[in-house]
Design a protein around this motif. Structure first.
Motif, PDB file in Angstrom:
ATOM      1  N   HIS A   1      52.547  72.272 -44.929  1.00 54.53           N
ATOM      2  CA  HIS A   1      52.540  72.902 -43.613  1.00 54.53           C
ATOM      3  C   HIS A   1      53.480  72.168 -42.656  1.00 54.53           C
ATOM      4  N   LYS A   2      54.364  72.905 -42.010  1.00 57.43           N
ATOM      5  CA  LYS A   2      55.313  72.418 -41.017  1.00 57.43           C
ATOM      6  C   LYS A   2      56.371  71.477 -41.599  1.00 57.43           C
ATOM      7  N   THR A   3      56.615  71.562 -42.891  1.00 56.54           N
ATOM      8  CA  THR A   3      57.733  70.839 -43.494  1.00 56.54           C
ATOM      9  C   THR A   3      58.753  71.842 -44.003  1.00 56.54           C
ATOM     10  N   SER A   4      59.982  71.391 -44.207  1.00 57.27           N
ATOM     11  CA  SER A   4      61.052  72.305 -44.589  1.00 57.27           C
ATOM     12  C   SER A   4      61.949  71.682 -45.645  1.00 57.27           C
ATOM     13  N   PHE A   5      62.729  72.546 -46.268  1.00 58.94           N
ATOM     14  CA  PHE A   5      63.671  72.139 -47.302  1.00 58.94           C
ATOM     15  C   PHE A   5      64.939  72.965 -47.146  1.00 58.94           C
ATOM     16  N   LEU A   6      66.093  72.313 -47.324  1.00 57.94           N
ATOM     17  CA  LEU A   6      67.375  72.992 -47.190  1.00 57.94           C
ATOM     18  C   LEU A   6      68.270  72.620 -48.368  1.00 57.94           C
ATOM     19  N   SER A   7      68.907  73.631 -48.949  1.00 56.57           N
ATOM     20  CA  SER A   7      69.869  73.422 -50.022  1.00 56.57           C
ATOM     21  C   SER A   7      71.109  74.244 -49.720  1.00 56.57           C
ATOM     22  N   PHE A   8      72.274  73.639 -49.870  1.00 55.68           N
ATOM     23  CA  PHE A   8      73.518  74.382 -49.709  1.00 55.68           C
ATOM     24  C   PHE A   8      74.571  73.808 -50.660  1.00 55.68           C
ATOM     25  N   GLY A   9      75.463  74.678 -51.108  1.00 57.79           N
ATOM     26  CA  GLY A   9      76.481  74.226 -52.034  1.00 57.79           C
ATOM     27  C   GLY A   9      77.357  75.360 -52.498  1.00 57.79           C
TER      28      GLY A   9
ATOM     29  N   SER B   1      91.174  85.302 -65.947  1.00 56.64           N
ATOM     30  CA  SER B   1      90.788  85.799 -64.627  1.00 56.64           C
ATOM     31  C   SER B   1      90.958  84.707 -63.585  1.00 56.64           C
ATOM     32  N   LEU B   2      91.156  85.129 -62.354  1.00 59.42           N
ATOM     33  CA  LEU B   2      91.256  84.177 -61.257  1.00 59.42           C
ATOM     34  C   LEU B   2      89.901  83.553 -60.974  1.00 59.42           C
ATOM     35  N   PRO B   3      89.855  82.324 -60.480  1.00 64.82           N
ATOM     36  CA  PRO B   3      88.575  81.664 -60.218  1.00 64.82           C
ATOM     37  C   PRO B   3      87.740  82.413 -59.178  1.00 64.82           C
ATOM     38  N   ASP B   4      86.428  82.430 -59.403  1.00 65.80           N
ATOM     39  CA  ASP B   4      85.474  82.913 -58.413  1.00 65.80           C
ATOM     40  C   ASP B   4      84.974  81.724 -57.610  1.00 65.80           C
ATOM     41  N   TYR B   5      84.727  81.970 -56.323  1.00 67.20           N
ATOM     42  CA  TYR B   5      84.184  80.932 -55.459  1.00 67.20           C
ATOM     43  C   TYR B   5      82.873  81.444 -54.871  1.00 67.20           C
ATOM     44  N   GLU B   6      81.777  80.829 -55.238  1.00 70.31           N
ATOM     45  CA  GLU B   6      80.447  81.260 -54.804  1.00 70.31           C
ATOM     46  C   GLU B   6      79.824  80.210 -53.897  1.00 70.31           C
ATOM     47  N   THR B   7      79.266  80.649 -52.777  1.00 72.61           N
ATOM     48  CA  THR B   7      78.567  79.746 -51.870  1.00 72.61           C
ATOM     49  C   THR B   7      77.102  80.163 -51.762  1.00 72.61           C
TER      50      THR B   7
ATOM     51  N   VAL C   1      70.614  83.006 -49.325  1.00 71.14           N
ATOM     52  CA  VAL C   1      71.885  83.646 -49.006  1.00 71.14           C
ATOM     53  C   VAL C   1      72.898  83.247 -50.076  1.00 71.14           C
ATOM     54  N   ASN C   2      73.602  84.246 -50.594  1.00 71.98           N
ATOM     55  CA  ASN C   2      74.558  84.015 -51.665  1.00 71.98           C
ATOM     56  C   ASN C   2      75.787  84.878 -51.425  1.00 71.98           C
ATOM     57  N   ASP C   3      76.975  84.318 -51.648  1.00 70.51           N
ATOM     58  CA  ASP C   3      78.205  85.086 -51.440  1.00 70.51           C
ATOM     59  C   ASP C   3      79.227  84.702 -52.502  1.00 70.51           C
ATOM     60  N   VAL C   4      79.699  85.705 -53.248  1.00 71.70           N
ATOM     61  CA  VAL C   4      80.817  85.542 -54.182  1.00 71.70           C
ATOM     62  C   VAL C   4      82.016  86.218 -53.542  1.00 71.70           C
ATOM     63  N   ARG C   5      83.008  85.427 -53.211  1.00 70.73           N
ATOM     64  CA  ARG C   5      84.130  85.909 -52.415  1.00 70.73           C
ATOM     65  C   ARG C   5      84.739  87.194 -52.973  1.00 70.73           C
TER      66      ARG C   5
ATOM     67  N   ILE D   1      83.397  79.278 -67.182  1.00 68.13           N
ATOM     68  CA  ILE D   1      82.900  77.920 -67.018  1.00 68.13           C
ATOM     69  C   ILE D   1      83.018  77.571 -65.536  1.00 68.13           C
ATOM     70  N   GLY D   2      81.976  76.971 -64.976  1.00 73.81           N
ATOM     71  CA  GLY D   2      82.004  76.661 -63.560  1.00 73.81           C
ATOM     72  C   GLY D   2      81.545  75.247 -63.256  1.00 73.81           C
ATOM     73  N   LEU D   3      81.980  74.749 -62.123  1.00 75.33           N
ATOM     74  CA  LEU D   3      81.553  73.453 -61.610  1.00 75.33           C
ATOM     75  C   LEU D   3      80.732  73.696 -60.355  1.00 75.33           C
ATOM     76  N   THR D   4      79.503  73.172 -60.323  1.00 71.73           N
ATOM     77  CA  THR D   4      78.601  73.400 -59.198  1.00 71.73           C
ATOM     78  C   THR D   4      78.319  72.103 -58.458  1.00 71.73           C
ATOM     79  N   PHE D   5      78.148  72.213 -57.140  1.00 71.70           N
ATOM     80  CA  PHE D   5      77.776  71.070 -56.319  1.00 71.70           C
ATOM     81  C   PHE D   5      76.838  71.547 -55.229  1.00 71.70           C
ATOM     82  N   ASN D   6      75.695  70.862 -55.078  1.00 74.99           N
ATOM     83  CA  ASN D   6      74.710  71.227 -54.064  1.00 74.99           C
ATOM     84  C   ASN D   6      74.143  69.967 -53.422  1.00 74.99           C
ATOM     85  N   ILE D   7      73.701  70.122 -52.195  1.00 77.86           N
ATOM     86  CA  ILE D   7      73.018  69.053 -51.467  1.00 77.86           C
ATOM     87  C   ILE D   7      71.629  69.552 -51.093  1.00 77.86           C
ATOM     88  N   TRP D   8      70.586  68.772 -51.434  1.00 81.67           N
ATOM     89  CA  TRP D   8      69.203  69.093 -51.109  1.00 81.67           C
ATOM     90  C   TRP D   8      68.712  68.122 -50.038  1.00 81.67           C
ATOM     91  N   ARG D   9      67.907  68.636 -49.111  1.00 80.43           N
ATOM     92  CA  ARG D   9      67.355  67.790 -48.065  1.00 80.43           C
ATOM     93  C   ARG D   9      65.997  68.323 -47.646  1.00 80.43           C
TER      94      ARG D   9
END
Length: 221
Positions: free
Chosen positions: A27-35, A44-50, A68-72, A211-219
Motif C-alpha cells: 500500500h502506497k508504494t510504487s515501482f517504475l521500469s523504463f528502457g 531488415s532495418l533495426p527496430d527500436y522499441e521503448t 506503455v510500449n512503442d515500436v517506432r 536478435i535484439g539488445l535490451t536495457f531497462n532500469i527498475w526503481r
C-alpha cells in the motif's frame, strides 16, 4: 524452445520480485521500469522499441498500473490495468487476476484494446540467493484486428545474492490463423545505487527472426 523452457525451470533458485505479475505492490508504494530494445537482422532495418511500466499500491488489495510500449513507425499501446489477489496474500505461491483497458496503434491510427490475465508466482531459496519465478496467461482483444491474442509469459530470476544476478524471460503469443510467435531473453541484473539495471539479449520469432539488445532500469519507491 525446449532449451528456453528448461533454462527457466533450472535457473530459478523468498522474497517478492521487483517486477512480476502475481505480486501486488504494498500500500502506497510504487515501482517504475523504463528502457528500450534494439533488434534487427540481415534483411531488415533495426527496430527500436521503448517501454515504460509503472505500478502503485492504491489499496492493500489492489495495484494500479500503466504499461506503455512503442515500436517506432510500426505499433504501440498504452494500457491502464488493475491487479487483484486471489487467495491469501501470505501464501508461498501467489495468484492474481489483472484487468486492463487502453488503446493501441495500428497503421498510425489508435483503437481500443482490452486485456484479462491470470498470474501465478512463487519464491525460492537457494545457496546462491533468493529468487522467484512467475507465469502470466493473458487474453488480449485489440479493435481493428480480426482475432484476439492468447499470450503466455514466463519469468525467473534471483532477487538477492551475487552482485550480478541472472534473469530469464520467455514470452509467447498465439493468434488464430497466424504463426505462433515467441521471444526468449536471457539477461543479467545488477544494482546501481537504489535502482536495478537489466541488460539482456533477445531472440525473437515473429514475421522475421531477429536478435535484439535490451536495457531497462527498475526503481521502487
Amino acid at each position: 524452445m525446449r532449451f528456453a523452457i528448461a533454462a527457466l525451470l533450472v535457473c530459478v533458485v523468498c522474497v517478492p520480485p521487483v517486477h512480476a505479475g502475481a505480486w501486488l505492490r504494498e500500500h502506497k508504494t510504487s515501482f517504475l521500469s523504463f528502457g528500450s530494445t534494439v533488434r534487427g537482422n540481415k534483411v531488415s532495418l533495426p527496430d527500436y522499441e521503448t517501454k515504460i511500466y509503472a505500478e502503485y499500491g492504491l489499496f492493500p488489495g489492489m495495484t494500479l498500473g500503466v504499461d506503455v510500449n512503442d515500436v517506432r513507425a510500426k505499433s504501440a499501446h498504452a494500457l491502464l490495468f488493475a491487479r487483484f489477489p486471489i487467495g491469501k496474500a501470505d501464501n508461498r505461491t501467489r495468484y492474481a487476476v489483472e484487468i486492463g483497458v487502453g488503446k493501441h496503434r495500428q497503421q498510425m491510427q489508435w483503437f481500443p484494446m482490452y486485456k484479462a490475465a491470470l498470474a501465478v508466482g512463487r519464491g525460492f531459496e537457494s545457496r546462491w540467493g533468493n529468487g522467484w519465478m512467475g507465469a502470466e496467461l493473458a487474453y488480449e482483444v485489440r479493435s481493428a484486428l480480426p482475432d484476439p491474442a492468447l499470450k503466455l509469459d514466463l519469468v525467473a530470476g534471483l532477487s538477492s545474492g551475487p552482485r550480478i544476478r541472472p534473469l530469464l524471460k520467455l514470452e509467447t503469443a498465439y493468434v488464430p490463423n497466424q504463426p505462433f510467435s515467441w521471444s526468449f531473453t536471457p539477461g543479467i541484473m545488477f544494482d546501481v545505487g537504489e535502482s536495478i539495471w537489466v541488460l539482456g539479449l533477445e531472440g525473437r520469432s515473429a514475421t522475421q527472426r531477429t536478435i535484439g539488445l535490451t536495457f531497462n532500469i527498475w526503481r521502487s519507491f
